[in-house]
Write an enzyme that holds these catalytic residues in place. Structure first.
Site, short mmCIF file in Angstrom:
data_model
loop_
_atom_site.label_atom_id
_atom_site.label_comp_id
_atom_site.label_asym_id
_atom_site.label_seq_id
_atom_site.Cartn_x
_atom_site.Cartn_y
_atom_site.Cartn_z
CG HIS A 155 -1.77 1.17 1.41
ND1 HIS A 155 -3.09 1.23 1.00
CD2 HIS A 155 -1.52 2.39 1.96
CE1 HIS A 155 -3.60 2.41 1.28
NE2 HIS A 155 -2.66 3.14 1.87
CD GLU A 156 1.92 3.56 3.84
OE1 GLU A 156 2.12 4.63 3.23
OE2 GLU A 156 0.97 3.41 4.63
CD GLU A 188 -5.27 7.41 1.04
OE1 GLU A 188 -5.51 6.19 1.02
OE2 GLU A 188 -4.37 7.91 1.74
CG HIS A 243 0.62 6.51 -0.44
ND1 HIS A 243 -0.36 7.35 -0.89
CD2 HIS A 243 0.07 5.81 0.59
CE1 HIS A 243 -1.48 7.18 -0.17
NE2 HIS A 243 -1.24 6.25 0.74
#
Lengths: 496, 496
Positions: free
Chosen positions: B264-265, B294, B268
């Site tokens: 997930h990170e 997001e 980003h």
């Protein structure tokens, strides 16, 4: 407390905040930054340096200083703080931004060229850029000197060790230059009668080196809730007084000198940690200069941790950590840590020959700034000085005048502080021994509390309240002198 | 390029340098800072934020903006950059320094109280300080809104996702609020017919978790020469585009969700790394807002890495790293990663129930800012909303309205971005699937290059040149919509 003075405290608190941020970014750059981040990091550092400089040199700062100096209700600490604010303002404000920028550009370029020139032992490659750095540094020294009422070279000294003047340095160094060469000769003759020290063989796993290093740092009084030990190519002590960042480098085949390096940096760290807490972020709360800072790393390393008493203690710690290496026999370890050798490289030098390396650089940089020595003539002058002071001549400039980063980055007036620090360390330690019964016995048990307590009171806790000369006199009862250092060398290296 | 515009680029480059320094200091605070450094770190952060704010809101900035807006020779990127500069200036300049400071003080205090109130499940403890934060945030939103010609809540949305208006959010969220509860009901009924997934038992040594995490990050396209993976209590993605700092947390007994957190990170991180290199340090070179950010973490995590194709690939990686845990059977791992459950805690929620948590917060914070809901009535309104949207009521406020840090730190207008990002991720992925033959098959081989290439072109590389709406339309052919997200959920959770 005066209104204008209070505004100045607020301004300098902000400047200190920015400089603290810069110190953490410097640590980050050396320890964790990924390599492609370098250009962005350069932008960050430049932006922060610029805003700190702008805050310091803002016209308002000058107005507030003049107004605060007319305020009459300041206590002695506040008065000293105001004096140090004025000093910083004078140093920063005297230079035109264009000259500051030109110096920053020239030194950045020169440092890059120096890395290549040193690797290739090619002084001619460096010469044009070093000439430009010398030219701009001389110009800056003249301008700042005029503003401070100082000779150009004194202005450079003053930037590193406030209130230090070359007229004090020269006689001290001349005395050392006369005394040390025959003393080194005697030490070498004396040493030749003893067995050669064995060197520890290893391997020494870095994890265990780190563990032992941290244990010794804790013994010295380092607080790991207010600091860290990490790794970087070039060891240093950075950060801020509540967040001290020491670095070291581990090699599987070496433990003795790396460990001593950690203890050396811990000496710097203890000074920062012991600065007056009530004055954090204010000029009067800062260390009293580079020479004093060096005295604190050297009193820990050279006076305390290389004392035979501590080396014997350390022998037990090394055996406990790494097992029975014959080199860890206490007598052998003392001989290893007390080895004196004439060498080409300053940073590898022992404490007896180190000042000769410094005196060489002092003599040369004074002439460079005065315009009495051309950069092109530096290699010949260097080699001649080495012959005179140490009796050896480097085979190439990599082992000669290309070895140090200081001049390429514009660090003139810094070298003398190393040896003044060594002298002060000896003088402080002799005083401490006279005032603290059983000091060396405690150190021999790994107990540094008595020494640290004394240093906190005499050196760390006074911050920049006294001048350099006052600090020395208050702590040792007299002015900075050559004798305690020479006596220390004779006692350690000839009386064994 | 106009003279005034050029001066603005220089000014914003410096601001970006300071903000980059702040990002590194934030990482340092979370990852390596010793605990006693916290007060000094506070001073550093405050000093840097202050100088960045001063540079942005300086009267010269306003003059330069007006003058640059009259310059006629700007290219489209420069025009967009100038528009974004103006937006930042408007947001920052509209607020009196006294209000900014009052908000900073109130949120710092409120955050500290929140930590205690949450631990004790004691909303009454938090209420007075949260009231003050709401009051000041409302005041700031009114002032900024007036300057921007926006309703107060829209001014808050605009600060997180430029150009987003509540009039667009409400119908999207109303539709989700109507569709999701019965959909979740169907999913749970469908899920009940399948075996319960086994959970991996461990232990999973952190060193190997890290190794696998880094290998997967590298597969996704993360460049370890321009970023790092470290550990912190609360995982995040920080740093700067050339120096991206992801953190995670390791537990010996857990590997599946922690690994997905790293991915997930990384989503980003890939966005930041892919921002237009020519515009680093300029407003137009920044990410297009929190909702878009997001979308990039969620397209990587939810669309790509939780696809059955990738989970089956991941099963092999987990087995290769940790050996044969029965939970690593591919079908079991799919069921584990596709588990849907109604829970109290937003951050633990699956992608089907997560929007309901967000909608609850959106409804409540709009009312708080409008003055239609008193802070004292928040717990009751929260529990009522949970009953309506999720059909469950938290047993205490720790599991209810005390769970999130956002409101105590003044983060109003942020929550909607999570779900708008999830919607955009589904819409982008559907478009990408239509345009890239074999996209999911590549992902199933651990090959993310086709997806990354597409995202670089459609999202990352455009920076803030388009508006939010333009970015969505250019990339997906239409406005942000609910259908792709709902269809994604039906396909993943009902069609298996």
């Amino acid at each position: 407390m005066g209104w204008h003075y209070a505004a100045l405290e607020e301004r300098f608190r902000r400047i200190a905040g920015i400089q603290g941020a810069l110190a953490i970014l410097d640590w980050d750059t050396a320890v964790v930054m990924p390599k492609k981040a370098a250009p962005d990091r350069g932008e960050q550092l430049a932006a922060l340096r610029r805003v700190a400089h702008d805050l310091l040199t803002h016209p308002e700062t000058g107005e507030q200083l003049s107004a605060a100096e007319a305020e009459t209700d300041l206590d002695p600490w506040q008065q000293a703080n105001l004096r140090e604010m004025r000093r910083k303002y004078r140093h920063a404000h005297s230079l035109e931004p264009a000259l500051v920028e030109a110096l920053a550009r020239a030194t950045t370029r020169c440092e890059m060229t120096w890395r290549e020139a040193r690797a290739r032992a090619d002084f001619a490659l460096l010469a044009p850029e070093l000439e430009e750095v010398v030219r701009l540094t001389r110009e800056a020294a003249q301008v700042t000197g005029a503003a401070l009422g100082l000779e150009p070279y004194d202005a450079l000294l003053d930037a590193h060790q406030p209130d230090l003047r070359d007229a004090e340095v020269v006689p001290l160094f001349d005395r050392l230059a006369a005394e040390l060469p025959p003393l080194v000769e005697s030490i070498l003759a004396h040493q030749a009668k003893m067995p050669e020290p064995l060197r520890p063989q290893g391997p020494f796993p870095p994890a265990r080196q780190k563990e032992l290093g941290k244990a010794l740092m804790a013994r010295l009084g380092f607080d790991f809730d207010a600091g860290r030990l990490d790794e970087s190519t070039h060891p240093f002590c950075g950060g801020t007084p509540s967040d001290i960042r020491i670095t070291t480098r581990y090699r599987e085949d070496e433990v003795a000198s790396a460990l001593m390096g950690v203890l050396h940096e811990t000496g710097h760290a203890l000074y920062e940690a012991g600065l007056p807490k009530a004055w954090r972020g204010q000029p009067v709360g800062e260390a009293r200069g580079i020479a004093v800072h060096e005295s604190q790393s050297l009193i820990v390393e050279m006076q305390a941790c290389r004392s035979p008493a501590f080396i014997r203690f350390l022998a037990g710690e090394l055996r406990g950590t790494f097992g029975d290496d014959p080199a860890f026999a206490p007598d052998n370890l003392v001989r290893l840590y007390h080895r004196v050798e004439r060498g080409f490289i300053r940073v590898d030098a022992d404490e007896a020959t180190y000042p000769l390396h410094v005196i060489l650089r002092h003599r040369l940089e004074r002439k460079l700034i005065a315009g009495d020595l051309a950069v092109a003539d530096l290699p010949a002058a260097w080699n001649e000085g080495m012959r005179e002071l140490l009796g050896i001549v480097p085979p190439d400039d990599r082992l000669g005048c290309l070895q140090d980063i200081h001049w390429p980055v514009g660090g003139f007036g810094y070298f003398p502080c190393y040896t003044l620090g060594a002298m002060l360390a000896a003088q402080l330690f002799r005083t401490a021994e006279g005032q603290i019964p059983g000091l060396l016995a405690a150190i021999g048990r790994g107990d540094f509390a008595p020494l640290l307590h004394w240093l906190r009171e005499k050196v760390h806790g006074v911050g920049s309240k006294p001048s350099f000369a006052e600090l020395v006199r208050n702590a040792t009862g007299g002015p900075l002198a050559v004798e305690p250092f020479l006596e220390h060398l004779r006692a350690r290296y000839l009386a064994r």
